[in-house]
Design an enzyme around this catalytic site. Sequence first.
Site, PDB file in Angstrom:
ATOM      1  N   TYR A 141      -7.773  14.740  -8.596  1.00 15.26           N
ATOM      2  CA  TYR A 141      -6.777  13.980  -9.363  1.00 15.26           C
ATOM      3  C   TYR A 141      -5.844  14.931 -10.103  1.00 15.26           C
ATOM      4  O   TYR A 141      -4.624  14.744 -10.114  1.00 15.26           O
ATOM      5  CB  TYR A 141      -7.481  13.048 -10.347  1.00 15.26           C
ATOM      6  N   ASP A 173       0.883  -1.162   0.000  1.00 15.79           N
ATOM      7  CA  ASP A 173       0.000   0.000   0.000  1.00 15.79           C
ATOM      8  C   ASP A 173       0.924   1.216   0.000  1.00 15.79           C
ATOM      9  O   ASP A 173       1.663   1.445   0.961  1.00 15.79           O
ATOM     10  CB  ASP A 173      -0.875  -0.020   1.254  1.00 15.79           C
ATOM     11  N   LYS A 180      -1.856  15.182  -9.431  1.00 15.93           N
ATOM     12  CA  LYS A 180      -0.836  14.984 -10.455  1.00 15.93           C
ATOM     13  C   LYS A 180       0.022  16.239 -10.646  1.00 15.93           C
ATOM     14  O   LYS A 180       1.196  16.141 -11.005  1.00 15.93           O
ATOM     15  CB  LYS A 180      -1.490  14.541 -11.768  1.00 15.93           C
ATOM     16  N   SER A 185       0.693  12.992 -15.195  1.00 16.54           N
ATOM     17  CA  SER A 185      -0.460  12.902 -16.093  1.00 16.54           C
ATOM     18  C   SER A 185      -0.633  14.237 -16.790  1.00 16.54           C
ATOM     19  O   SER A 185      -0.233  15.285 -16.264  1.00 16.54           O
ATOM     20  CB  SER A 185      -1.734  12.581 -15.296  1.00 16.54           C
TER      21      SER A 185
END
Length: 259
Positions: free
Chosen positions: A157, A64, A161, A144
């Site tokens: 998100y 994890d 990123k 990304s």
Amino acid sequence: MGERLAGRTIIVTGAASGIGAGLARGFAAEGANVVIADLNLDAGAGIAAEIEANGGQAIAVRVDVTDRVQVAAGVYAAVERFGRLDAYFNNAGMNAPMKYIDITESNFELVMKVNALGVLIGTQEAVKQFRAQGGGGKVINTASIAGRTGFPDFAPYSAAKAAVISLTQSAARSFAAEGITVNAFAPGVVATPLWTKLDADLAAMGAADAGFDSMAADILLGRPAQPEDIVPTAIFLAAADSDYITGQVIPIEGGMILV
């Protein structure tokens, strides 16, 4: 089997599926010892078995990326099995889309924790091992296009990123004197299980027009990426070829975001 990565030990987080699995296969085909670090140990073990059946070297460990003890244990397992660590790919990530107005604290914290804090912890634990070996080593992060331009249905998100890009630059400055390079690559729309889930989530939100096909329509090269499209750049970043590159983010997105 190639030899560009012969004898190099590489940990790839999130390597049980998607981009990570593609990286693991590609690295093994170039002679690397590959450590598949993923929450899904069964799927990771399947990728490792496939690599070994094809003549490569691989192990799977359950990690994890938000748990420092597990991340450190993954590094330990790699070194115990293969003797050293040469490159660490912070690739694990997740997304849980919500409309901007609906984003909750728990959603924001989870997405940031996996995608950004996971990169910080992974980099720290890799650097500790690089130092124990006498310096040198490579950290490569999966950023990304979302880190360069925010998207309305997955703002956390995009923020995470963007944080990956900043963490890449900060780490590059922090460890350059020790011969440790830190770079990232930024995929665009890639056909992976993550996108399959994302499409379903977006459809459930009534935002299907923000999904895979809609975003892929903006790609200049006319098609979405497959994980295999990421592999050559990743091999370059894991190999000696990139020794004079640090603090950089390489887009691999078919000409989707031009900046």
